[in-house]
Scaffold this active site. Structure first.
Site, PDB file in Angstrom:
ATOM      1  N   HIS A  66      17.136  22.600  21.926  1.00 17.96           N
ATOM      2  CA  HIS A  66      16.786  24.007  21.703  1.00 17.96           C
ATOM      3  C   HIS A  66      16.536  24.357  20.241  1.00 17.96           C
ATOM      4  O   HIS A  66      15.572  25.049  19.938  1.00 17.96           O
ATOM      5  CB  HIS A  66      17.912  24.879  22.255  1.00 17.96           C
ATOM      6  CG  HIS A  66      17.685  26.354  22.124  1.00 17.96           C
ATOM      7  ND1 HIS A  66      16.565  26.982  22.632  1.00 17.96           N
ATOM      8  CD2 HIS A  66      18.440  27.336  21.548  1.00 17.96           C
ATOM      9  CE1 HIS A  66      16.634  28.283  22.375  1.00 17.96           C
ATOM     10  NE2 HIS A  66      17.750  28.513  21.708  1.00 17.96           N
ATOM     11  N   ARG A  77      24.770  26.011  15.437  1.00 15.61           N
ATOM     12  CA  ARG A  77      24.304  27.376  15.177  1.00 15.61           C
ATOM     13  C   ARG A  77      25.027  28.398  16.041  1.00 15.61           C
ATOM     14  O   ARG A  77      25.160  28.217  17.249  1.00 15.61           O
ATOM     15  CB  ARG A  77      22.792  27.465  15.434  1.00 15.61           C
ATOM     16  CG  ARG A  77      22.217  28.863  15.275  1.00 15.61           C
ATOM     17  CD  ARG A  77      20.722  28.856  15.472  1.00 15.61           C
ATOM     18  NE  ARG A  77      20.345  28.560  16.855  1.00 15.61           N
ATOM     19  CZ  ARG A  77      20.137  29.488  17.785  1.00 15.61           C
ATOM     20  NH1 ARG A  77      20.297  30.766  17.492  1.00 15.61           N
ATOM     21  NH2 ARG A  77      19.768  29.131  19.003  1.00 15.61           N
ATOM     22  N   ARG A 131      28.151  26.621  21.578  1.00 19.58           N
ATOM     23  CA  ARG A 131      27.131  26.025  22.441  1.00 19.58           C
ATOM     24  C   ARG A 131      27.305  24.520  22.624  1.00 19.58           C
ATOM     25  O   ARG A 131      27.053  23.994  23.707  1.00 19.58           O
ATOM     26  CB  ARG A 131      25.741  26.317  21.875  1.00 19.58           C
ATOM     27  CG  ARG A 131      25.278  27.722  22.154  1.00 19.58           C
ATOM     28  CD  ARG A 131      23.889  27.951  21.626  1.00 19.58           C
ATOM     29  NE  ARG A 131      23.409  29.268  22.033  1.00 19.58           N
ATOM     30  CZ  ARG A 131      22.256  29.778  21.648  1.00 19.58           C
ATOM     31  NH1 ARG A 131      21.459  29.098  20.844  1.00 19.58           N
ATOM     32  NH2 ARG A 131      21.880  30.972  22.061  1.00 19.58           N
ATOM     33  N   HIS A 176      20.681  23.953  24.218  1.00 24.80           N
ATOM     34  CA  HIS A 176      21.073  25.198  24.890  1.00 24.80           C
ATOM     35  C   HIS A 176      21.721  24.845  26.213  1.00 24.80           C
ATOM     36  O   HIS A 176      21.185  24.038  26.978  1.00 24.80           O
ATOM     37  CB  HIS A 176      19.866  26.111  25.105  1.00 24.80           C
ATOM     38  CG  HIS A 176      20.262  27.524  25.394  1.00 24.80           C
ATOM     39  ND1 HIS A 176      20.778  27.911  26.617  1.00 24.80           N
ATOM     40  CD2 HIS A 176      20.255  28.638  24.621  1.00 24.80           C
ATOM     41  CE1 HIS A 176      21.070  29.197  26.574  1.00 24.80           C
ATOM     42  NE2 HIS A 176      20.755  29.660  25.372  1.00 24.80           N
ATOM     43  N   GLU A 200      27.360  37.528  22.455  1.00 29.13           N
ATOM     44  CA  GLU A 200      27.072  36.195  22.962  1.00 29.13           C
ATOM     45  C   GLU A 200      28.206  35.254  22.565  1.00 29.13           C
ATOM     46  O   GLU A 200      29.123  35.637  21.857  1.00 29.13           O
ATOM     47  CB  GLU A 200      25.718  35.698  22.432  1.00 29.13           C
ATOM     48  CG  GLU A 200      24.546  36.544  22.928  1.00 29.13           C
ATOM     49  CD  GLU A 200      23.208  35.977  22.550  1.00 29.13           C
ATOM     50  OE1 GLU A 200      23.122  34.777  22.247  1.00 29.13           O
ATOM     51  OE2 GLU A 200      22.220  36.736  22.558  1.00 29.13           O
TER      52      GLU A 200
END
Length: 499
Positions: free
Chosen positions: A327, A362, A267, A223, A110
């Site tokens: 998120h 994160r 992100r 997100h 990811e």
């Protein structure tokens, strides 16, 4: 020891199982049904399965990089060192991680990960598989479970004495020698969120009222890819890890305009790129996964494939309209490496806790891992003498609370309080793109609403509203106290603004 665990996601259930197996008397108190919450919705997986050329050290480096310099290196080192053991434990408890024909764990990649090191189950149903296995484990163990119980407050004097909860409309005190908070984050501070309905920051708010230290509340991760039609539905970052791209209304890939890693940038960067591009074109951007083909999409992402088709999208043939949504909260109740807070025998784990692992942003698929690692560590710490956590010693430290009352005009013209009004204001002024003027305006309104308190005989929804208001004020205050952009806290043209 009599232990109450509040919450039943991966962190809470891991803590409960480990505490029970160590011989403690454990009661799990949960707001909904056992296993409800964010864990069951997690699609991506659990980071920490290291293949050739990869290592815990490389995972740590990626985590520190994503955290924009604000991670606690000791917490990160702990996380990655214990990752393989916790993944093996989840498998042993019955989580059916996806494997190749030779029985080896399949690893995915990811955004912001330098290697494929993320294990998943059911393609994109990892959280559901974890929920099923851990709930079954708790049931088999005979651990006491109290469902549909709302946490009102922590009962403490010099140390924890238990919790106060609302159960079937009746207030009840539950005694405990130790309390482990695992109530999740606070996504419903915002008008758009991937969190299920019950995620309203209850554990963090209760800890704040009890006097526990908190930090990094200004770091809410949005997100990047949530379906822009119908109710919020997350499109896993793993889709971009497999090769899907972000395109504007002309079909051009725009993410590389904002970061050299394009769609696989951290992100916070991708979310802002999407927000800016969508704003400029006046319409949602799109996630193009058509190059992956219908068979591969259905096999690797069966849940996403089913839901998008139910909503009228054939993502094998058309790009999906997407938008960012709140998120994951990187901040929370300050803890040490064993989940201890500043209140003796009060622990916090999972998204409720601020362990220092995530810093300002994160790294994908570190959240399920954090819940498993720190849930187990908190349970193990029940056997040890209490070691007080000094908030001043916390890496990064709790930020100062702003005592400025904010924009007096905004306070004077504040609309009547409602949850939706709070969520809109958070989205507009304390969201992806912030200004100091907007933060001061929001803080003033939150403080004008502060007189709102749950009435006698209040429902759980009334108490949720009070918790959200407390956290909204604390979040805006924390954001104002941080003068420079970093990670998920992004200030627009701060050099042109004045306090």
């Amino acid at each position: 020891m009599n232990v109450v665990v509040v919450g039943s996601g991966i962190a809470g259930l891991t803590a409960a199982l480990h505490a029970h197996e160590a011989g403690h008397r454990v009661t799990v108190v949960t707001k909904g049904e056992l296993g409800d919450g964010s864990t069951a919705l997690a699609q991506g997986g659990v980071a920490g399965e290291y293949g050739p050329g990869d290592s815990a050290a490389r995972h740590a480096a990626d985590t520190l990089s994503a955290g924009a310099g604000l991670c606690d290196p000791a917490a990160v080192e702990m996380l990655v060192r214990e990752a393989p053991a916790r993944i093996a434990e989840l498998a042993a408890r019955g989580v059916g991680f996806d494997r190749d024909p030779h029985g080896r764990l399949l690893r995915g990649r990811e955004a912001a990960h330098s290697h494929a090191r993320i294990v998943h189950a059911g393609g994109d149903a990892t959280g559901a598989a974890i929920r099923h296995a851990l709930v079954a484990g708790v049931r088999r163990a005979g651990i006491d479970v109290v469902e549909h119980a709302f946490l009102l407050d922590i009962v403490a004097d010099h140390a924890v004495r238990g919790i106060r909860s609302l159960e079937a409309g009746v207030t009840r005190d539950r005694d405990a020698d130790a309390v482990i908070l695992a109530t999740g984050g606070a996504g419903h501070l915002y008008a758009h969120t991937t969190d299920p309905a019950g995620i309203t920051g209850d554990g963090i708010a209760a800890a704040l009222r009890a006097g526990a230290a908190a930090a990094d509340l200004e770091f809410m991760q949005f997100h990047p890819t949530v379906l822009a039609t119908g109710a919020p539905f997350l499109i896993s970052e793993a889709v971009r890890g497999e090769g899907a791209t972000l395109i504007d209304d002309t079909g051009r890939r725009f993410a590389f305009d904002f970061h050299p890693d394009g769609e696989l940038a951290p992100r916070d960067v991708v979310s802002r790129a999407i927000a800016r591009t969508a704003g400029a074109q006046g319409a949602p951007v799109r996630l193009d996964a058509t190059m992956l083909g219908a068979e591969r999409l259905a096999r690797r992402f069966p849940t996403i494939d089913r839901v998008t088709r139910e909503r009228g999208h054939d993502w094998a043939e058309e790009a999906l309209p997407i938008t960012p949504a709140a998120h994951y909260l990187m901040g929370g109740v300050c803890t040490d490496l064993d989940g201890r807070t500043t209140i003796p025998w009060l622990f916090a784990v999972g998204e409720t806790a601020r362990t220092g692992v995530h810093g300002a942003n994160r790294l994908a698929s570190n959240s399920l891992l954090e819940g498993a690692v720190f849930g187990a560590r908190a349970a193990a710490a029940l056997r040890a003498p209490w070691t007080a956590l000094d908030a001043a010693s916390v890496h990064g430290g709790p930020g100062p609370i702003m005592h400025d009352d904010g924009d007096s005009d905004a306070a004077a013209t504040a609309p009547p309080f409602s949850r939706s009004a709070l969520q809109r204001l958070m989205w507009e002024e304390v969201g992806l793109l912030r200004t100091r003027h907007g933060l001061r305006r929001a803080l003033a309104v939150f403080r004008a609403w502060r007189s709102v308190s749950p009435p006698a005989g209040a429902s759980a929804a009334d108490h949720e509203d009070a918790n959200l208001l407390l956290l909204a004020e604390a979040t805006a205050s924390a954001a104002l106290a941080r003068p420079a952009s970093v990670g998920a806290h992004f200030l627009e043209i701060p050099h042109l603004e004045t306090v």
